[in-house]
Design a protein around this motif. Sequence first.
Motif, PDB file in Angstrom:
ATOM      1  N   ASP A  45     130.459 -76.776  74.574  1.00  0.00           N
ATOM      2  CA  ASP A  45     129.032 -77.022  74.431  1.00  0.00           C
ATOM      3  C   ASP A  45     128.858 -77.745  73.109  1.00  0.00           C
ATOM      4  N   ILE A  46     127.726 -78.410  72.952  1.00  0.00           N
ATOM      5  CA  ILE A  46     127.434 -79.022  71.655  1.00  0.00           C
ATOM      6  C   ILE A  46     127.011 -77.947  70.661  1.00  0.00           C
ATOM      7  N   ALA A  47     126.588 -76.793  71.172  1.00  0.00           N
ATOM      8  CA  ALA A  47     126.233 -75.639  70.341  1.00  0.00           C
ATOM      9  C   ALA A  47     127.444 -74.725  70.192  1.00  0.00           C
ATOM     10  N   GLY A  59     129.155 -87.206  75.562  1.00  0.00           N
ATOM     11  CA  GLY A  59     128.904 -88.643  75.530  1.00  0.00           C
ATOM     12  C   GLY A  59     130.013 -89.441  74.870  1.00  0.00           C
ATOM     13  N   ASP A  60     130.905 -88.768  74.186  1.00  0.00           N
ATOM     14  CA  ASP A  60     132.054 -89.391  73.538  1.00  0.00           C
ATOM     15  C   ASP A  60     133.224 -89.349  74.518  1.00  0.00           C
ATOM     16  N   LEU A  61     133.619 -90.511  75.048  1.00  0.00           N
ATOM     17  CA  LEU A  61     134.656 -90.551  76.076  1.00  0.00           C
ATOM     18  C   LEU A  61     135.967 -89.975  75.563  1.00  0.00           C
ATOM     19  N   ASN A  62     136.307 -90.247  74.315  1.00  0.00           N
ATOM     20  CA  ASN A  62     137.551 -89.705  73.777  1.00  0.00           C
ATOM     21  C   ASN A  62     137.511 -88.179  73.716  1.00  0.00           C
ATOM     22  N   GLU A 106     115.285 -92.147  77.014  1.00  0.00           N
ATOM     23  CA  GLU A 106     116.400 -92.489  76.130  1.00  0.00           C
ATOM     24  C   GLU A 106     117.280 -91.275  75.857  1.00  0.00           C
ATOM     25  N   ILE A 107     116.652 -90.112  75.677  1.00  0.00           N
ATOM     26  CA  ILE A 107     117.414 -88.885  75.412  1.00  0.00           C
ATOM     27  C   ILE A 107     118.151 -88.442  76.674  1.00  0.00           C
ATOM     28  N   ILE A 108     117.453 -88.440  77.804  1.00  0.00           N
ATOM     29  CA  ILE A 108     118.077 -88.060  79.068  1.00  0.00           C
ATOM     30  C   ILE A 108     119.250 -88.986  79.383  1.00  0.00           C
ATOM     31  N   HIS A 109     119.057 -90.281  79.146  1.00  0.00           N
ATOM     32  CA  HIS A 109     120.111 -91.258  79.435  1.00  0.00           C
ATOM     33  C   HIS A 109     121.347 -91.001  78.580  1.00  0.00           C
ATOM     34  N   ARG A 110     121.148 -90.748  77.313  1.00  0.00           N
ATOM     35  CA  ARG A 110     122.289 -90.553  76.408  1.00  0.00           C
ATOM     36  C   ARG A 110     123.063 -89.283  76.741  1.00  0.00           C
ATOM     37  N   VAL A 111     122.330 -88.208  77.019  1.00  0.00           N
ATOM     38  CA  VAL A 111     122.987 -86.918  77.206  1.00  0.00           C
ATOM     39  C   VAL A 111     123.382 -86.679  78.660  1.00  0.00           C
ATOM     40  N   ASN A 112     122.434 -86.825  79.590  1.00  0.00           N
ATOM     41  CA  ASN A 112     122.657 -86.411  80.977  1.00  0.00           C
ATOM     42  C   ASN A 112     123.251 -87.498  81.860  1.00  0.00           C
ATOM     43  N   ILE A 113     123.153 -88.742  81.436  1.00  0.00           N
ATOM     44  CA  ILE A 113     123.730 -89.826  82.239  1.00  0.00           C
ATOM     45  C   ILE A 113     125.026 -90.332  81.607  1.00  0.00           C
ATOM     46  N   ILE A 114     124.973 -90.766  80.357  1.00  0.00           N
ATOM     47  CA  ILE A 114     126.190 -91.244  79.689  1.00  0.00           C
ATOM     48  C   ILE A 114     127.217 -90.113  79.598  1.00  0.00           C
ATOM     49  N   PHE A 152     127.527 -87.539  81.544  1.00  0.00           N
ATOM     50  CA  PHE A 152     128.017 -87.259  82.892  1.00  0.00           C
ATOM     51  C   PHE A 152     129.068 -88.288  83.304  1.00  0.00           C
ATOM     52  N   GLN A 153     128.765 -89.567  83.055  1.00  0.00           N
ATOM     53  CA  GLN A 153     129.708 -90.621  83.436  1.00  0.00           C
ATOM     54  C   GLN A 153     131.012 -90.499  82.652  1.00  0.00           C
ATOM     55  N   SER A 154     130.915 -90.158  81.372  1.00  0.00           N
ATOM     56  CA  SER A 154     132.114 -89.990  80.555  1.00  0.00           C
ATOM     57  C   SER A 154     132.988 -88.863  81.096  1.00  0.00           C
ATOM     58  N   LEU A 155     132.361 -87.768  81.482  1.00  0.00           N
ATOM     59  CA  LEU A 155     133.105 -86.630  82.006  1.00  0.00           C
ATOM     60  C   LEU A 155     133.832 -87.005  83.288  1.00  0.00           C
ATOM     61  N   TYR A 156     133.160 -87.702  84.193  1.00  0.00           N
ATOM     62  CA  TYR A 156     133.799 -88.071  85.457  1.00  0.00           C
ATOM     63  C   TYR A 156     134.935 -89.073  85.243  1.00  0.00           C
TER      64      TYR A 156
END
Length: 260
Positions: free
Chosen positions: A34-36, A53-56, A81-89, A91-95
Motif C-alpha cells: 500500500d502507499i500507506a 504508478g511506478d512501473l519499476n 487527473e488524480i483518478i487517472h494517475r492512481v487508478n488508471i496508470i 492499474f496499467q503498470s501492475l498489469y
Amino acid sequence: MIYDRILLTGAAGLLGTELRKRLAPRVKFLRSTDIASMTDAAPNEEQVQADLGDLNAAKELVRDIDAIVHFGGISKDADYEIIHRVNIIGFQSLYEAARIAGVKRIVFSSSVHAIGFYDQTQTIDASVPTRPDSNYGVAKAFGENLAQLFWDKHGLETVSLRIGSSEPKPSTRRHLMTWLSFDDMWQLVERSLTVPRVGHTIVYGASNNRASFWDNRLAAHLGYHPKDSADDYTDEIFAADPHPNREDIVNRLQGGMFAK
C-alpha cells in the motif's frame, strides 16, 4: 487455493485489512503493499510501501508472485487527473509488470460504479455495456477492459469483482440491494483464486440479499454462494428512512450517490 504466493495491493485499506488477515493463513507467502504504512505482519507476510504508478516498483512487487489480489487505488470519486494517475496508470503498470513476470491470475476489485447509470428497476448481468457514473467508475470500466485485453492477448486471467457496498453492515435502502458482507467478500476472493480456469470473469459482488438488480448467471462457474443478507437489517433501515424520495438519484440509479 491453487496459488501459493500472493500479492495483495491496497492492503492498508478497509477491505485490504480484512483480506490480509484471511489470506495470510491460507498461502505460503503473502506480499502486502500500500502507499500507506501497515503493522502486525504475519510470519509469512512481507509488507512493502510502494506507488503502483511506478512501473519499476510494480515490477519488484510482482517478483516471484503467482497471483495478485488488487484492491489498491483511490476508493472514492475525485478529479480526473488524480483518478487517472492512481487508478488508471497504476492499474496499467501492475498489469504490465504481471505480464512480464508471468503472473497467472489477478483478482480485481472493480465496482458497481462501472455500471452505475443503470436504473434500479433493471436487472442486468455481466454482458451489458458499462455505464460508469463517475471518474472513479470510468477507471473501473477501464480496468475491466484492460483485463479483457490481457486475457485475450496474453493469457493473463482476471476475475473482476463488481463490488456493491462492502461495509460492516448495510445502512441505507440502496444497501438492501448492494450490500456485500466481509465474509462474502472473502468468499468471492477465495473462489476467484480456487477455480481452475476463469479467463476474464465479471461477477457482481453482493450478499444473499432478497432484493437485487444483478444476475450472476455468467459467473456461475465460480461457485459463489453468499451466506449473509442485508435483509436482516431491513427494519432498522426502514425506520431510519421511512419515506425515501424515489426521484432522488440515490434511490433511482444503481450507482447511488456517485451518479449525482
